[in-house]
Design a protein around this motif. Structure first.
Motif, PDB file in Angstrom:
ATOM      1  N   VAL A 193       0.866  -1.186   0.000  1.00  0.00           N
ATOM      2  CA  VAL A 193       0.000   0.000   0.000  1.00  0.00           C
ATOM      3  C   VAL A 193       0.897   1.228   0.000  1.00  0.00           C
ATOM      4  O   VAL A 193       1.753   1.378   0.891  1.00  0.00           O
ATOM      5  CB  VAL A 193      -0.940   0.018   1.212  1.00  0.00           C
ATOM      6  CG1 VAL A 193      -1.830   1.269   1.184  1.00  0.00           C
ATOM      7  CG2 VAL A 193      -1.795  -1.240   1.244  1.00  0.00           C
ATOM      8  N   THR A 194       0.712   2.110  -0.988  1.00  0.00           N
ATOM      9  CA  THR A 194       1.568   3.297  -1.135  1.00  0.00           C
ATOM     10  C   THR A 194       0.694   4.527  -1.275  1.00  0.00           C
ATOM     11  O   THR A 194      -0.307   4.511  -2.000  1.00  0.00           O
ATOM     12  CB  THR A 194       2.467   3.177  -2.377  1.00  0.00           C
ATOM     13  OG1 THR A 194       3.192   1.947  -2.306  1.00  0.00           O
ATOM     14  CG2 THR A 194       3.450   4.339  -2.461  1.00  0.00           C
ATOM     15  N   THR A 195       1.074   5.597  -0.566  1.00  0.00           N
ATOM     16  CA  THR A 195       0.400   6.891  -0.724  1.00  0.00           C
ATOM     17  C   THR A 195       1.470   7.966  -0.929  1.00  0.00           C
ATOM     18  O   THR A 195       2.636   7.785  -0.579  1.00  0.00           O
ATOM     19  CB  THR A 195      -0.445   7.251   0.513  1.00  0.00           C
ATOM     20  OG1 THR A 195       0.411   7.362   1.660  1.00  0.00           O
ATOM     21  CG2 THR A 195      -1.513   6.205   0.773  1.00  0.00           C
ATOM     22  N   GLY A 196       1.053   9.078  -1.487  1.00  0.00           N
ATOM     23  CA  GLY A 196       1.977  10.185  -1.706  1.00  0.00           C
ATOM     24  C   GLY A 196       1.359  11.229  -2.614  1.00  0.00           C
ATOM     25  O   GLY A 196       0.152  11.222  -2.885  1.00  0.00           O
ATOM     26  N   ALA A 197       2.200  12.139  -3.063  1.00  0.00           N
ATOM     27  CA  ALA A 197       1.765  13.208  -3.978  1.00  0.00           C
ATOM     28  C   ALA A 197       2.753  13.284  -5.127  1.00  0.00           C
ATOM     29  O   ALA A 197       3.971  13.195  -4.922  1.00  0.00           O
ATOM     30  CB  ALA A 197       1.676  14.539  -3.254  1.00  0.00           C
TER      31      ALA A 197
END
Length: 392
Positions: A306-310
């Protein structure tokens, strides 16, 4: 009952002509009234010594009476009176005849306006009749208006586009209802079979009934999950009721840890700061469906990331797994309700997970990208709109 568009256009044409004709008549009257003629006075002498008036014109620059011979003043006065009377008569005739002509042309313009407005509105009447004939049974019909690219053609094409979207929505609705009915019929049939078996068994005991009730409870829970999924799908397709600030990274971490403990599975998280705006309940359900789908359709000792970012001013969420190979041509089918690669009756899944994800992403104006990984499994990426990125 209000005036029809055709009658209003006819009255508008008539009023415009009446106004322009009246203005033209007024300008003509003013120009004629202002024109006072040339200014000259010519007096000649005959051979016998008498004076002869060859021209008497009464204008602004005509010589004053004091400069005229005494015997001409009376003649000039009479000439002036005669000119004034003739001018008044001409002006009167101009007004009367002009008003009569204006009235006649106004009536003609109203008739022509009625004919012209009817021809202009004829395509609209044709489109209205066609639209009134279209229903759920023949929504495939289109206006298909001929002619050049004008306002009416653009309107017809817009209506055709709307009918196309309605046809797609109706087809999707029919498929959804049919699939939902099929999915609900299976547990209902199983429930009926379990109840019938318990009733017709003459040797049934309390333990037997208890086992049947446990099975019925499991089937009932399966039905409840299906109905809950259908409700979430319908709610997300309806749109957003809330626009709260959401810590996507924190929520993804909580959901990932919860599913990892529940299923004893490895869920790796790379959570860079990402804050979006939306409905927290729907976003949590989106994350839960993605992680649950990634764990359920995986291989032994597999992995979920699971990866999050901008990136490029947009927050994103990516969930990948190490599941079995997925044919790339079947990826898009997984986003439609009740579609899954391997259907089993007791796996607890109904093929709604990714379709709910797609509906929630659409409700948040986010872009959903699903691709098959070369080594097996799926990579699902959701990019939220730029305005959901917090200002630094």
């Amino acid at each position: 009952m209000g005036l029809t568009v055709r009658l209003r256009l006819t009255l508008l044409y008539g009023l415009l002509f009446l106004f322009s004709g009246g203005l033209l008549l007024t300008i003509t009257y003013a120009l004629v009234a202002y024109n006072r003629g040339a200014s000259s006075l010519s007096v000649e002498r005959s051979t016998d010594g008498r004076e002869i008036i060859t021209a008497v014109v009464l204008g602004d620059t005509a010589p004053p009476d004091s400069e005229l011979p005494a015997d001409l003043r009376q003649v000039v006065a009479a000439a002036r009176e005669q000119v004034s009377m003739e001018k008044a008569e001409v002006m009167h005739l101009l007004v009367v005849q002009g008003c009569v002509a204006l009235g006649v042309m106004s009536v003609i313009s109203i008739g022509l306006g009625w004919v012209v407005s009817g021809r202009l509105l004829r395509p609209l009447q044709t489109m209205t009749g066609t639209i009134q004939r279209i229903s759920a049974h023949n929504v495939h019909e289109r206006l298909d208006a001929p002619g050049p690219r004008d306002e009416l053609k653009n309107l017809a094409d817009t209506v055709d586009g709307l009918l196309g979207r309605l046809e797609s929505a109706l087809d999707s609705h029919r498929r959804f209802v049919a699939n939902a009915a099929h999915e609900l019929r299976t547990p209902l049939t199983l429930e009926h079979a379990l109840l019938e078996e318990a009733v017709i068994d003459p040797d049934a005991t309390a333990d037997t009934f208890r086992e049947r009730f446990k099975e019925l409870m499991a089937v009932s829970e399966q039905q409840a999950r299906l109905l809950e999924s259908l409700l979430v799908l319908a709610t997300s397709e309806r749109g957003l009721d809330r626009h709260d600030s959401i810590d996507l990274a924190g929520l993804a971490g909580d959901v990932g840890r919860s599913f990892a403990r529940r299923h004893d599975f490895t869920v790796a998280a790379d959570l860079a700061p990402a804050r979006i705006t939306g409905d927290p309940v729907l976003i949590e359900r989106l994350l839960a469906n993605l992680v649950d789908n990634a764990i359920s359709y995986n291989v032994p000792d597999g992995r979920v990331d699971v990866t999050t970012g901008a990136e490029d001013g947009r927050c994103f969420l990516t969930v990948t797994n190490t599941g079995p190979p997925v044919p790339p041509e079947l990826v898009d089918r997984l986003l439609t309700p009740f579609q899954r690669l391997n259907r089993t009756a007791d796996d607890g899944h109904h093929g709604l997970g990714l379709s709910i994800v797609a509906a929630i992403a659409t409700a948040h104006s986010a872009e959903l990208s699903v691709r098959a990984r070369p080594d097996g499994g799926l990579a699902v990426t959701i990019r939220f709109p730029p305005e959901n990125v917090p200002a630094v």
